[in-house]
Scaffold this active site. Structure first.
Site, mmCIF file in Angstrom:
data_model
loop_
_atom_site.group_PDB
_atom_site.id
_atom_site.type_symbol
_atom_site.label_atom_id
_atom_site.label_comp_id
_atom_site.label_asym_id
_atom_site.label_seq_id
_atom_site.Cartn_x
_atom_site.Cartn_y
_atom_site.Cartn_z
ATOM 1 C CE LYS A 122 -17.753 15.133 -11.757
ATOM 2 N NZ LYS A 122 -17.988 16.517 -12.324
ATOM 3 C CD GLU A 146 -9.321 14.240 -0.573
ATOM 4 O OE1 GLU A 146 -9.358 13.907 -0.223
ATOM 5 O OE2 GLU A 146 -10.278 14.853 -1.600
ATOM 6 C CB VAL A 149 -15.674 14.888 -3.424
ATOM 7 C CG1 VAL A 149 -16.849 15.926 -2.242
ATOM 8 C CG2 VAL A 149 -16.800 13.645 -3.607
ATOM 9 C CE LYS A 221 -18.035 17.476 -7.570
ATOM 10 N NZ LYS A 221 -18.353 18.994 -8.136
HETATM 11 N N1 HSE Z 1 -18.867 20.554 -13.031
HETATM 12 C C1 HSE Z 1 -18.356 20.750 -11.573
HETATM 13 C C2 HSE Z 1 -18.486 22.071 -10.439
HETATM 14 C C3 HSE Z 1 -17.145 20.299 -12.067
HETATM 15 O O1 HSE Z 1 -18.956 22.962 -10.865
HETATM 16 O O2 HSE Z 1 -17.836 21.734 -9.624
HETATM 17 C C4 HSE Z 1 -16.296 19.588 -10.700
HETATM 18 O O3 HSE Z 1 -16.617 18.565 -10.398
#
Ligand code: HSE
Length: 336
Positions: A122, A146, A149, A221
């Site tokens: 990310k 993909e 996110v 995201k």
């Molecule tokens: N730390 C992130 C979450 C991991 O809890 O969604 C996935 O991106």
């Protein structure tokens, strides 16, 4: 001819992808009449390369036994990538959303050399999406992401491919499993700290869980979706971010009395980039529980479309990388 893959980062997701490639090799051969081979892999301190291809399961076993993926010492991942021959970089090194970390160098190196990139990292995407997208186009390379996110939830493909031709007004979603788990456990009456501890034990939280609970991970995201779905050239600073640390047990209980739950929602539209805790009516598509992610895409022709799935995990995230790889392989066949 085979499709030769280099894997940057051999942690949970890198190993999960190697396992999945071994599992689906027969299917790939049948669908494309060619093999997708791992020719190189590296972690933070070691590397391995063979132009003949490497056994994915042997790489996973070596990592489990020695903590290293290869015998060659690694000093600079980008320099290593420049010294080898490959078609697709799978970039899954640890994310650094402050500087982009080594992942940003790896992706720049690959795209600059005209190699295709698949990443779930990310940091580089949230910090430098427009730059990387331009670099890919200038060098005739594809960049797919993909799994960055929503993990296994195919939100990017849904918006960019399945909903092609629709005008998407907004995407609203729960994009962080850790926060959703904490808020769901608070619905059950657990205090915030205990719920956070459980989320960390389940392995969903970032190395620094502050990135989850302060809304930073969701904001990254939001930035990736804003750039890739809406074509908005933005970065983290452009998102209005509030996390969940101020949500009290009393607030959760009061919401429940009115048939609401509190959820951390990311909103992306041409007018608004926001991450904030919101009241969601129980039973609404966005009221999912546990570590699930969910997104509601609001379109002009089809109305709202909702999608939900596991936002993280070894095989779940690897499944998104596999889907990107197969989409790339299909495009290679179609463009022949
Ligand atoms: N730390 C992130 C979450 C991991 O809890 O969604 C996935 O991106």
């Amino acid at each position: 001819m085979s499709i030769d893959i280099a894997i940057a980062g051999f942690g949970t997701v890198g190993q999960g992808f190697a396992e999945m490639l071994a599992l689906r090799q027969g299917m790939i051969r049948e669908a494309f009449g060619t093999e997708a081979r791992i020719v190189a892999a590296f972690d933070s301190s070691s590397a391995i390369y063979s132009e003949e291809g490497l056994d994915p399961m042997a790489l996973v076993a070596a990592k489990a036994e020695t903590g290293r993926v290869g015998d060659e010492p690694l000093v600079d991942g980008a320099a290593f990538l420049e010294s080898i021959d490959y078609d697709v970089l799978v970039e899954v090194s640890p994310t650094d959303i402050v500087t982009g970390g080594a992942g940003l160098h790896h992706i720049r190196s690959a795209l600059g050399a005209g190699r295709h990139v698949i990443t779930v990292n990310k940091g580089p995407l949230a910090l430098a999406f427009a730059e990387l997208d331009t670099l890919a186009k200038e060098n005739g390379a594809q960049m797919r992401f993909e799994g960055s996110v929503g993990g296994a939830m195919p939100i990017i493909n849904l918006c960019r491919e399945s909903l092609m031709g629709q005008e998407i007004g907004s995407v609203m979603g729960i994009l962080n499993g850790t926060c959703n788990f904490i808020l769901s456990r608070m619905d059950d009456g657990l205090p915030f700290e205990q719920a956070l501890k459980e989320a960390q034990e389940l392995g969903y939280a970032e190395a620094d869980p502050g990135y989850d609970i302060n809304g930073v991970d969701t904001a990254c995201k939001v930035v990736i979706l804003a750039n890739s779905v809406f074509g908005i050239d933005c970065s983290y600073e452009d998102v209005d971010v509030t996390g969940i640390t101020a949500i009290s047990e009393e607030a959760v209980a009061m919401a429940a009395e009115q048939n609401y739950c509190i959820r951390l929602i990311g909103e992306i539209s041409p007018e608004r980039l926001e991450v904030s805790p919101r009241l969601v009516t129980k039973g609404h598509p966005l009221s999912v529980t546990g570590t699930l992610n969910v997104a509601q895409v609001n379109t002009d022709l089809a109305g709202p479309i909702s999608i939900s799935g596991r936002g993280a995990g070894r095989s779940e995230t690897a499944s998104a990388i596999l889907s990107d790889l197969l989409a790339m392989m299909r495009s290679f066949v179609n463009n022949k």
